[in-house]
Motif scaffolding. Sequence first.
Motif, short mmCIF file in Angstrom:
data_model
loop_
_atom_site.label_atom_id
_atom_site.label_comp_id
_atom_site.label_asym_id
_atom_site.label_seq_id
_atom_site.Cartn_x
_atom_site.Cartn_y
_atom_site.Cartn_z
N GLY A 151 42.93 -35.04 -28.59
CA GLY A 151 42.13 -34.03 -29.24
C GLY A 151 41.66 -34.58 -30.65
O GLY A 151 40.46 -34.28 -30.89
N LEU A 152 42.72 -35.16 -31.43
CA LEU A 152 42.34 -35.63 -32.76
C LEU A 152 41.14 -36.61 -32.62
O LEU A 152 40.13 -37.02 -33.53
N VAL A 153 41.08 -37.72 -31.63
CA VAL A 153 40.43 -38.88 -31.44
C VAL A 153 39.05 -38.44 -31.11
O VAL A 153 38.10 -38.81 -31.59
N LEU A 154 38.94 -37.30 -30.11
CA LEU A 154 37.66 -37.02 -29.71
C LEU A 154 37.06 -36.22 -30.91
O LEU A 154 35.83 -36.37 -31.14
N TRP A 155 37.76 -35.43 -31.83
CA TRP A 155 37.14 -34.92 -32.89
C TRP A 155 36.62 -35.95 -33.73
O TRP A 155 35.53 -35.63 -34.50
N SER A 156 37.37 -36.92 -34.32
CA SER A 156 36.87 -37.86 -35.17
C SER A 156 35.56 -38.76 -34.62
O SER A 156 34.90 -39.03 -35.52
N GLU A 157 35.76 -39.10 -33.54
CA GLU A 157 34.50 -39.70 -32.78
C GLU A 157 33.25 -38.82 -32.79
O GLU A 157 32.31 -39.50 -33.13
N GLN A 158 33.48 -37.66 -32.68
CA GLN A 158 32.37 -36.70 -32.58
C GLN A 158 31.65 -36.57 -34.16
O GLN A 158 30.33 -36.73 -34.19
N VAL A 159 32.63 -36.54 -35.07
CA VAL A 159 32.24 -36.23 -36.52
C VAL A 159 31.45 -37.56 -37.07
O VAL A 159 30.60 -37.57 -37.54
N ASN A 160 32.24 -38.76 -36.66
CA ASN A 160 31.70 -40.26 -37.07
C ASN A 160 30.25 -40.34 -36.40
O ASN A 160 29.30 -40.71 -36.90
N LYS A 161 29.99 -40.05 -35.18
CA LYS A 161 28.80 -40.16 -34.44
C LYS A 161 27.58 -39.04 -35.16
O LYS A 161 26.68 -39.83 -35.16
N ALA A 162 28.09 -38.03 -35.68
CA ALA A 162 27.02 -37.12 -36.56
C ALA A 162 26.88 -37.53 -37.97
O ALA A 162 26.16 -36.96 -38.56
N GLY A 163 27.52 -38.65 -38.26
CA GLY A 163 27.33 -39.08 -39.55
C GLY A 163 28.39 -38.96 -40.59
O GLY A 163 28.25 -39.44 -41.77
N GLY A 164 29.52 -38.61 -40.14
CA GLY A 164 30.66 -38.60 -40.90
C GLY A 164 31.03 -37.31 -41.24
O GLY A 164 30.05 -36.34 -41.14
N LEU A 165 31.99 -37.08 -42.35
CA LEU A 165 32.33 -35.82 -42.70
C LEU A 165 32.00 -36.15 -44.46
O LEU A 165 32.55 -37.06 -45.08
N LEU A 166 31.12 -35.37 -45.03
CA LEU A 166 30.78 -35.29 -46.39
C LEU A 166 29.96 -36.74 -46.53
O LEU A 166 30.41 -37.36 -47.67
N GLY A 167 29.47 -37.26 -45.62
CA GLY A 167 28.64 -38.57 -45.64
C GLY A 167 29.39 -39.85 -45.39
O GLY A 167 29.00 -40.98 -45.73
N ARG A 168 30.71 -39.58 -45.25
CA ARG A 168 31.80 -40.75 -44.96
C ARG A 168 32.29 -40.67 -43.77
O ARG A 168 32.66 -39.46 -43.33
N PRO A 169 32.65 -41.64 -43.06
CA PRO A 169 33.20 -42.12 -41.81
C PRO A 169 34.64 -41.45 -41.86
O PRO A 169 35.32 -41.77 -42.94
N VAL A 170 35.27 -40.73 -40.80
CA VAL A 170 36.66 -40.21 -40.67
C VAL A 170 37.40 -41.32 -40.30
O VAL A 170 37.38 -42.06 -39.47
#
Length: 362
Positions: free
Chosen positions: A18-37
């Motif tokens: 679940g954590l891996v999927l979330w981080s991959e989705q966030v990074n694919k969308a540009g990261g969190l606050l402009g930075r990769p997770v």
Amino acid sequence: MASQTGAHAAAGSEYRKGLVLWSEQVNKAGGLLGRPVELRVEDDGSEGAKAGRLTAALIEGGAQVLVGPYGSAATLVAAAEAERARRVMLNAAGPSGLIQRRASRYVFQVAPPYAAYGDGVLSLARASGAQSLFILGRDDPASREMAEATQAKARALGFDHVSLEIYSGSVADFMPQLYDAMAVQADAWIAFGEVRDAADMVKTLKRQGFVPRLFYARSSPDPRFAKLVGQDAEFILGSQEYDERFATPVNAAFVEAFKARWSTPPSAAAAAAYAAGTVLAAAATRAGSVDTDKLRGALADLEVDTVLGSFRLDRQNGAQAGMRPPVTQIIRGRPVPVWPEPLARGRAVSPFVNWTERQILK
């Protein structure tokens, strides 16, 4: 922290997914606050003490935000390290009230607490007209906490009679408990325990012809329950933390993405981890930073939909106040949601039918 070995290995593996999927989705969308997770997952071996040491090491290594380990015992130890270091930790898989009992400043609960498991059945008991509640709890920490919290809430709600009995895990015949329930003319049987317990209760109640207005056994949605008692499982209520079919606002997209990534449907552990990621992203976006103080402030006031329901905190101790485990009822061999209403979608609770008046299902 996600157990990959030891007693919690299976659930911990799902938690990690679940954590891996979330981080991959966030990074694919540009990261969190402009930075990769950057996700770092450690294996605590299903050991609380090791979870504490690993949490301390993650903090020393510069981890900005922590997601707690799987299980209440490990989370309790990890939470102490997070509080000591003044680092925000999302408690995604520690339902015990012990974790949030003190006024936590840095630990915030994402999943429903054990104390919330009785909320739905009490609402349904009131709607059914039940007034005398007989509550049972297996003598283990989780079941006892659920049962005792339900008793306290039932009394606060003004039910005429509320009894509580804690039973040993070695009990197989619930005749003594049934006699006690009959003595107080109980019209609701509410039990928190394991699948085998629930099956033995059904066998005892059916053998004695006891027909309550409402029959709740927390573990009844488990597929093993229906296998043990067959069609006698019909009309029994239970609690189900998560199901891929639950119609929460964001669940369908999560299930589709999880299946595409892992070729299997998500479990409750995977959903809890993904919910923690959702909360973290929403709080960081609101705060505009992952700075500890700013993130704490954003979390305290945050309300956001997750795959487990609506996230909202008790500001006094950081406990989860928005999410409540849905109540299901066995209908034609399957658990279907009957509470809360957004999940029930207008489906009413079916009355508990007398054992001798039931028709064989085809």
